[in-house]
Enzyme design. Structure first.
Site, PDB file in Angstrom:
ATOM      1  CB  CYS A 173      -0.973  -0.035   1.182  1.00 51.95           C
ATOM      2  SG  CYS A 173      -2.336   1.155   1.043  1.00 51.95           S
ATOM      3  CG  HIS A 227      -3.304  -3.677   3.317  1.00 52.83           C
ATOM      4  ND1 HIS A 227      -2.382  -3.034   4.121  1.00 52.83           N
ATOM      5  CD2 HIS A 227      -3.943  -2.707   2.614  1.00 52.83           C
ATOM      6  CE1 HIS A 227      -2.463  -1.723   3.919  1.00 52.83           C
ATOM      7  NE2 HIS A 227      -3.399  -1.497   3.014  1.00 52.83           N
ATOM      8  CD  GLU A 254      -0.613  -5.589   5.799  1.00 47.72           C
ATOM      9  OE1 GLU A 254      -1.206  -4.501   5.916  1.00 47.72           O
ATOM     10  OE2 GLU A 254      -0.227  -6.036   4.688  1.00 47.72           O
TER      11      GLU A 254
END
Length: 275
Positions: free
Chosen positions: A106, A234, A236
């Site tokens: 990002c 994302h 994660e």
């Protein structure tokens, strides 16, 4: 005995995903994972040379003044390490030259592009040739997206994957190459590991499957070596089944979230090729 994998996650000046990224690195098998404030690097108390896997986390670097991550890119390119003639960019260039891994998510992807780390087609990792700009819809998008994987990409992180499902949350995620010639070179070299796609993993320009109107549905880019990788979604944020938006309604979901696959590929590459 094999040396331990050491991952560093840079924090500060507006990042807000560093703890999630660090957790993903640990789950993927990295033995040492340090969250380091950018000030520690600039003060010379921590050096990139001591790590193998550099993570640039998401957030709102410097409030996205000057455009997403541009101020942060200027800092990393031009700031000098205290009590030294060395710039932080020198450490970063050495890190890349040593065959190590860099992943930006990002705001971290925006940072890599604006520093020139991606796509770096001619081996120049300090010249910006593309950008990430405002979503076509003119607003912040927070939704989940399907991502088609290019199996022919040199990208270390997407090896063995066919498609993944990850969340996006950004206002400036539209990837735009400097010109058509650059886009053609990126495409021909298979430097687009991930594209926004429909539920059957077919690349699309249609909103909301493509949340920002990114040129050629580009959701992520790697350099020709495949070791430097940036993406707007994302990974994660999906490392466990309970992160999935429908986990209470889809009991067949595996315990491990799809995003963890990218980090595990990185750690496995380092263990076999670098450390």
């Amino acid at each position: 005995m094999a040396k331990e994998i050491r991952a560093i996650v840079i924090a500060g000046n507006g990042t807000n995903c560093e703890r999630e990224v660090a957790h993903a690195c640990r789950l993927a098998g990295a033995e040492v994972v340090d969250i380091v404030h950018i000030a520690e690097l600039l003060a010379g108390r921590v050096r990139l040379d001591d790590f193998h896997f550099l993570n640039l986390a998401g957030g709102f670097l410097d409030g996205d003044d000057l455009g997403s991550a541009k101020a942060g890119a200027n800092r990393l390119l031009h700031a000098r390490v205290a009590d030294s003639e060395e710039h932080l960019a020198d450490q970063l260039q050495r890190f890349v030259a040593d065959g190590k891994l860099v992943m930006g998510v990002c705001n971290g992807f925006q940072l890599m592009v604006k520093m020139g780390l991606l796509p770096a087609l001619d081996g120049n990792y300090q010249q910006q040739t593309a950008t990430l700009t405002f979503n076509d819809g003119g607003r912040f998008e927070d939704r989940w997206t399907y991502l088609a994987v290019d199996p022919d990409s040199p990208c270390v992180y997407t090896r063995g994957l066919q498609g993944i499902y990850l969340p996006v949350r950004h206002g400036e995620g539209k990837f735009v190459p400097g010109d058509d010639a650059l886009l053609e070179r990126i495409e021909s070299a298979h430097l687009v590991p991930l594209r926004y796609a429909t539920a059957d993993y077919q690349p699309t320009m249609t909103f909301p499957e493509n949340p920002n109107g990114s040129v050629a549905a580009i959701a992520g880019v790697c350099d020709p070596s495949g070791r430097l990788f940036g993406l707007m979604p994302h990974p994660e944020a999906y490392v466990h089944r309970t992160h999935h938006p429908r986990w209470t309604r889809e009991p067949e979901l595996p315990e491990e979230g799809m995003g963890l696959w990218l980090y595990r590929n990185a750690v496995e590459f380092l263990r076999s090729e670098v450390v």
